[in-house]
Design a protein around this motif. Sequence first.
Motif: not given
Length: 257
Positions: A152-160
């Motif tokens: 989830i953190s990695d996805r949020l980093m991509v989304f960020k």
Amino acid sequence: SSSARESVLAELSQVLEGKGDYKEAYRYHVAFKLLSDSLYNKENQQKIVQAEMQYNFDKESEAVKAAQKQRDIIYLIIAIILILVIIIVFVMYFFQETKAKIQQLLKEKAELNNKELYLREDTLKRELEFRNKELTTNIMYLLKKNEFIMEISDRLMVFKKQMKKEDQVIIQKIIIDIKNAQDDDVWQEFEVRFSQVYNDFYERLNTKYPDLTLNEKRICAFLRLNMTTKEICSLTRQSYNSLNVARARLRKKLNIQ
């Protein structure tokens, strides 16, 4: 007989003396005296012989009585010895029987204790095995949970990266909060579960090596669970190199070659 002859000689001596034939009277009187002395000596000799016989008889009787008394004493001693031997044999038999019973009781007690210890040990092993499985399952759950949160953190980093700059700050704060909350929950739950299985592990570790850091204590706990380097890295979010350095430092503190 000798006594009748003695009487005849005495009467002849008196008759001849009465007739005045003193020579013949004297001769008969001498014969009378000789016969009388002979009879007296013979009688005395018979008395002496009788006395000796009586003495010998009495002596033999006393010897027989003494021998009989000695035999009675010997028989009494033998009887007493036999009675004592019987009593000793009985006491020894009773002692051996009692000793055998005591040994049997001790053996049975030892067997019961061994069975009880075996059952307790088996129960503890089963309980420890169950808790180890439970702990392993829990760790696997934490690993999966960690991987999910990291994803989830990695996805949020991509989304960020696709968001505006002011929104990126908000997303970054959310990511940091998620990771911090994740760390607190994971370690708290792990240490509670671990202490339930190995309740005195940390206490003994602190007593023997009081200068260990919190991270080093956790690595000791992971090694106690035979976890692989990959699993430890996944749980602690450390790189292989960082974990190897930490393990080398830990071996030095524990004096392990």
